[in-house]
Design an enzyme around this catalytic site. Structure first.
Site: not given
Ligand code: KIV
Length: 254
Positions: A50-51, A89, A119, A184
């Site tokens: 979700d980045s 994610d 998460e 993380e």
């Molecule tokens: O959303 C993401 O890219 C992540 C990574 C930083 C592990 O969760």
């Protein structure tokens, strides 16, 4: 696509470093060409993180990312991924109950993810996903979806209490059936202790070298998001500068 009821052979790529002999390699991708390039280069795991919200869509943090966005980008990455484990994610607000977590995990699997991640140590949610035969990857440490309530991005594991909570969460996620854990932004010794304490592989980001594998946001590896670079990431290209150069050269050539 492999149905959740049949074991997915790609998941054999997820193994502890000690057993495989070399660290598990993981990167994020958000689109077809990037996923295909990473896959063809031999990466073990691709995370459609979700980045996405920050490095592709230009939001301030990840809390604006929706399921629809994740499905759109996970489907694009699935079209470019053959060998790597593709992880989708679950975004902010999409796994508040076990029922919602399972329904949204199924949607990610239906567009081509091999596994899902969210998460935190929400054990009933993990159990619902795992009971349905969907491989689940946990994520502990600094949790970007909590940035607003925590008032910033803070490294975890700095106090004995925090370190103990992280270890407890990691063990609970393993016991609930997670196949791997992302660690993380935490104190390196704590990440190493978690890695030593659990049998599933750990994949670190800003968590030191003691994990079974490492993951980076692809833009931090390629230098394609010059406005922010985390201190732990070593860029191995400068695509921002190269893009600016090529665009200026094109403008000048007209
Ligand atoms: O959303 C993401 O890219 C992540 C990574 C930083 C592990 O969760």
């Amino acid at each position: 696509m492999v149905s959740p009821s049949t074991p997915n052979p790609k998941l054999a790529r997820l193994a502890k470093r000690t057993r495989r002999g070399k660290p598990l390699s993981a990167l994020t991708a958000y689109d077809y060409p990037t996923a295909r390039l990473l896959d063809e280069a031999g990466i073990d795991l691709i995370l459609v993180g979700d980045s996405l919200g920050m490095v592709v869509l230009g939001f301030e943090d990840t809390t604006s990312v929706t399921m629809e966005m994740m499905l759109h980008h996970t489907a694009a990455c699935a079209r470019g991924t053959e060998e790597a484990v593709l992880v989708g994610d679950l975004p902010f607000g999409s796994y508040e109950t076990p029922e919602a977590a399972l329904a949204n995990a199924r949607r990610l699997i239906d567009v081509g993810a091999d596994a899902v991640k969210f998460e935190g140590a929400l054990i009933p949610q993990v159990e619902a996903i795992v009971a349905a035969g969907i491989p689940f990857i946990g994520h502990v440490g600094m949790l970007p979806q909590h940035v607003r309530e925590e008032g910033g991005y803070r490294k975890k594991g700095k106090t004995p209490e925090q370190a103990a909570t992280l270890l407890d969460d990691a063990r609970a996620l393993e016991n609930a059936g997670a196949v791997a854990l992302v660690l993380e932004s935490m104190v390196a010794d704590v990440a190493t202790a978690i890695t030593d304490a659990i049998a599933i592989p750990t994949i670190g980001i800003g968590a030191g070298p003691g994990c079974d594998g490492q993951i980076l946001v692809i833009h931090d590896l390629l230098g394609s998001f010059p406005w922010f670079r985390p201190s732990f990431a070593t860029p191995r290209a400068d695509l921002a500068a190269e893009t600016t150069r090529a665009v200026r050269e094109y403008i000048a050539s007209l």
